[in-house]
Write a protein that holds these residues in place. Structure first.
Motif, PDB file in Angstrom:
ATOM      1  N   GLU A 126      20.838   2.119 -45.957  1.00 22.56           N
ATOM      2  CA  GLU A 126      20.324   0.773 -46.196  1.00 22.56           C
ATOM      3  C   GLU A 126      18.869   0.637 -45.758  1.00 22.56           C
ATOM      4  O   GLU A 126      18.077  -0.026 -46.418  1.00 22.56           O
ATOM      5  N   HIS A 127      18.523   1.261 -44.637  1.00 23.14           N
ATOM      6  CA  HIS A 127      17.182   1.085 -44.080  1.00 23.14           C
ATOM      7  C   HIS A 127      16.162   2.085 -44.618  1.00 23.14           C
ATOM      8  O   HIS A 127      15.020   1.718 -44.878  1.00 23.14           O
ATOM      9  N   PHE A 128      16.559   3.359 -44.780  1.00 26.74           N
ATOM     10  CA  PHE A 128      15.610   4.413 -45.147  1.00 26.74           C
ATOM     11  C   PHE A 128      15.901   5.050 -46.498  1.00 26.74           C
ATOM     12  O   PHE A 128      15.249   6.023 -46.875  1.00 26.74           O
ATOM     13  N   GLY A 129      16.895   4.541 -47.234  1.00 26.64           N
ATOM     14  CA  GLY A 129      17.369   5.181 -48.453  1.00 26.64           C
ATOM     15  C   GLY A 129      16.299   5.562 -49.448  1.00 26.64           C
ATOM     16  O   GLY A 129      15.273   4.905 -49.575  1.00 26.64           O
ATOM     17  N   CYS A 130      16.552   6.668 -50.120  1.00 28.49           N
ATOM     18  CA  CYS A 130      15.696   7.209 -51.173  1.00 28.49           C
ATOM     19  C   CYS A 130      14.379   7.754 -50.626  1.00 28.49           C
ATOM     20  O   CYS A 130      13.315   7.508 -51.167  1.00 28.49           O
ATOM     21  N   GLY A 131      14.458   8.484 -49.543  1.00 23.33           N
ATOM     22  CA  GLY A 131      13.259   9.084 -48.995  1.00 23.33           C
ATOM     23  C   GLY A 131      13.551  10.052 -47.866  1.00 23.33           C
ATOM     24  O   GLY A 131      14.671  10.127 -47.364  1.00 23.33           O
ATOM     25  N   ASP A 132      12.531  10.790 -47.502  1.00 21.57           N
ATOM     26  CA  ASP A 132      12.622  11.715 -46.376  1.00 21.57           C
ATOM     27  C   ASP A 132      12.223  11.000 -45.097  1.00 21.57           C
ATOM     28  O   ASP A 132      11.285  10.214 -45.102  1.00 21.57           O
ATOM     29  N   SER A 160      17.268  17.813 -35.632  1.00 23.63           N
ATOM     30  CA  SER A 160      16.024  17.602 -34.889  1.00 23.63           C
ATOM     31  C   SER A 160      14.868  18.445 -35.393  1.00 23.63           C
ATOM     32  O   SER A 160      15.046  19.570 -35.852  1.00 23.63           O
ATOM     33  N   ALA A 161      13.692  17.842 -35.301  1.00 16.08           N
ATOM     34  CA  ALA A 161      12.425  18.472 -35.668  1.00 16.08           C
ATOM     35  C   ALA A 161      12.428  18.952 -37.114  1.00 16.08           C
ATOM     36  O   ALA A 161      11.945  20.040 -37.421  1.00 16.08           O
ATOM     37  N   SER A 162      12.951  18.124 -38.007  1.00 15.96           N
ATOM     38  CA  SER A 162      12.940  18.470 -39.429  1.00 15.96           C
ATOM     39  C   SER A 162      12.963  17.188 -40.267  1.00 15.96           C
ATOM     40  O   SER A 162      13.288  16.116 -39.776  1.00 15.96           O
ATOM     41  N   TYR A 163      12.604  17.358 -41.528  1.00 17.82           N
ATOM     42  CA  TYR A 163      12.718  16.239 -42.460  1.00 17.82           C
ATOM     43  C   TYR A 163      14.152  16.162 -42.964  1.00 17.82           C
ATOM     44  O   TYR A 163      14.804  17.181 -43.176  1.00 17.82           O
ATOM     45  N   LEU A 164      14.624  14.949 -43.140  1.00 23.20           N
ATOM     46  CA  LEU A 164      15.979  14.721 -43.631  1.00 23.20           C
ATOM     47  C   LEU A 164      15.896  13.729 -44.785  1.00 23.20           C
ATOM     48  O   LEU A 164      15.342  12.642 -44.645  1.00 23.20           O
ATOM     49  N   TYR A 165      16.456  14.120 -45.931  1.00 21.46           N
ATOM     50  CA  TYR A 165      16.474  13.221 -47.081  1.00 21.46           C
ATOM     51  C   TYR A 165      17.626  12.237 -46.921  1.00 21.46           C
ATOM     52  O   TYR A 165      18.773  12.624 -46.696  1.00 21.46           O
ATOM     53  N   ILE A 166      17.300  10.963 -47.038  1.00 17.38           N
ATOM     54  CA  ILE A 166      18.301   9.902 -46.984  1.00 17.38           C
ATOM     55  C   ILE A 166      18.509   9.406 -48.414  1.00 17.38           C
ATOM     56  O   ILE A 166      17.589   8.843 -49.014  1.00 17.38           O
ATOM     57  N   PRO A 167      19.676   9.627 -48.992  1.00 19.00           N
ATOM     58  CA  PRO A 167      19.927   9.199 -50.377  1.00 19.00           C
ATOM     59  C   PRO A 167      19.843   7.676 -50.531  1.00 19.00           C
ATOM     60  O   PRO A 167      19.966   6.936 -49.558  1.00 19.00           O
ATOM     61  N   ARG A 220      21.900   5.606 -52.358  1.00 22.09           N
ATOM     62  CA  ARG A 220      23.121   4.808 -52.493  1.00 22.09           C
ATOM     63  C   ARG A 220      24.225   5.160 -51.514  1.00 22.09           C
ATOM     64  O   ARG A 220      24.905   4.272 -51.011  1.00 22.09           O
ATOM     65  N   ALA A 221      24.434   6.427 -51.292  1.00 20.29           N
ATOM     66  CA  ALA A 221      25.533   6.839 -50.409  1.00 20.29           C
ATOM     67  C   ALA A 221      25.056   7.996 -49.540  1.00 20.29           C
ATOM     68  O   ALA A 221      24.347   8.873 -50.013  1.00 20.29           O
ATOM     69  N   PRO A 222      25.444   8.012 -48.280  1.00 14.82           N
ATOM     70  CA  PRO A 222      25.009   9.086 -47.388  1.00 14.82           C
ATOM     71  C   PRO A 222      25.671  10.418 -47.741  1.00 14.82           C
ATOM     72  O   PRO A 222      26.778  10.443 -48.279  1.00 14.82           O
ATOM     73  N   SER A 223      24.998  11.494 -47.432  1.00 12.77           N
ATOM     74  CA  SER A 223      25.569  12.825 -47.661  1.00 12.77           C
ATOM     75  C   SER A 223      26.657  13.090 -46.632  1.00 12.77           C
ATOM     76  O   SER A 223      26.726  12.456 -45.577  1.00 12.77           O
ATOM     77  N   LYS A 224      27.512  14.063 -46.930  1.00  7.78           N
ATOM     78  CA  LYS A 224      28.580  14.433 -45.996  1.00  7.78           C
ATOM     79  C   LYS A 224      27.996  14.948 -44.686  1.00  7.78           C
ATOM     80  O   LYS A 224      28.551  14.700 -43.618  1.00  7.78           O
ATOM     81  N   ALA A 225      26.865  15.651 -44.765  1.00  8.35           N
ATOM     82  CA  ALA A 225      26.238  16.185 -43.556  1.00  8.35           C
ATOM     83  C   ALA A 225      25.798  15.058 -42.626  1.00  8.35           C
ATOM     84  O   ALA A 225      25.974  15.139 -41.408  1.00  8.35           O
ATOM     85  N   ILE A 226      25.245  13.997 -43.196  1.00  8.17           N
ATOM     86  CA  ILE A 226      24.815  12.857 -42.385  1.00  8.17           C
ATOM     87  C   ILE A 226      26.028  12.137 -41.810  1.00  8.17           C
ATOM     88  O   ILE A 226      26.055  11.782 -40.634  1.00  8.17           O
ATOM     89  N   ILE A 227      27.057  11.935 -42.627  1.00  5.71           N
ATOM     90  CA  ILE A 227      28.279  11.283 -42.147  1.00  5.71           C
ATOM     91  C   ILE A 227      28.905  12.090 -41.019  1.00  5.71           C
ATOM     92  O   ILE A 227      29.316  11.532 -39.994  1.00  5.71           O
ATOM     93  N   ASN A 228      28.962  13.405 -41.181  1.00  2.00           N
ATOM     94  CA  ASN A 228      29.533  14.263 -40.136  1.00  2.00           C
ATOM     95  C   ASN A 228      28.715  14.201 -38.853  1.00  2.00           C
ATOM     96  O   ASN A 228      29.265  14.306 -37.763  1.00  2.00           O
ATOM     97  N   ALA A 229      27.415  14.026 -38.983  1.00  2.00           N
ATOM     98  CA  ALA A 229      26.541  13.995 -37.803  1.00  2.00           C
ATOM     99  C   ALA A 229      26.654  12.677 -37.037  1.00  2.00           C
ATOM    100  O   ALA A 229      26.728  12.687 -35.811  1.00  2.00           O
ATOM    101  N   VAL A 230      26.665  11.547 -37.738  1.00  2.00           N
ATOM    102  CA  VAL A 230      26.555  10.253 -37.051  1.00  2.00           C
ATOM    103  C   VAL A 230      27.708   9.287 -37.319  1.00  2.00           C
ATOM    104  O   VAL A 230      27.768   8.228 -36.714  1.00  2.00           O
TER     105      VAL A 230
END
Length: 125
Positions: A68-74, A39-46, A48-58
């Motif tokens: 698929e929706h936000f890939g390759c950006g913050d 929360s309250a921060s920028y998150l980089y969305i890769p 091709r494949a999500p990071s382990k931190a994102i997978i662990n979170a959601v």
């Protein structure tokens, strides 16, 4: 080179994601989970494949939807949904008889903030 700078600024501005858009893409529960961790921060969305931190979170399914929706950006991860749910929980527990100090301790905030939240909801503290 100056032509690239405006593009960088525009892409940074467009990285602000409406909370409703996150809910539409990954659902309420995954959005809450994302807000709890990032929360309250920028998150980089890769791209091709999500990071382990994102997978662990959601979870993997929601993480793949983010890619698929936000890939390759913050994206900016807001915290307003998390705050709304916390405030609802404070009111519900107040209705169940919890004291202001108990609520403040449980939700890791001060008694004046608990009073303000209850007052905003029309509850006398």
């Amino acid at each position: 080179m100056t032509a690239n700078n405006p593009q960088s600024n525009n892409s940074k501005k467009s990285s602000r994601v409406c909370e409703q858009e996150l809910i539409d893409v990954i659902g309420v529960n995954a959005t809450l989970a994302l807000e709890r961790v990032f929360s309250a921060s920028y998150l980089y969305i890769p791209a091709r494949a999500p990071s382990k931190a994102i997978i662990n979170a959601v979870g993997l399914t929601a993480a793949m939807k983010l890619v698929e929706h936000f890939g390759c950006g913050d994206i900016w991860v807001p915290k307003s949904l998390l705050t709304k749910y916390r405030n609802i929980s404070i009111c519900e527990e107040n209705d169940q008889g919890k004291t202001l100090p108990e609520l403040a301790q449980k939700f890791k905030t001060g008694i004046p903030n608990i009073r303000r939240i209850l007052k905003q909801r029309g509850i006398q503290a």
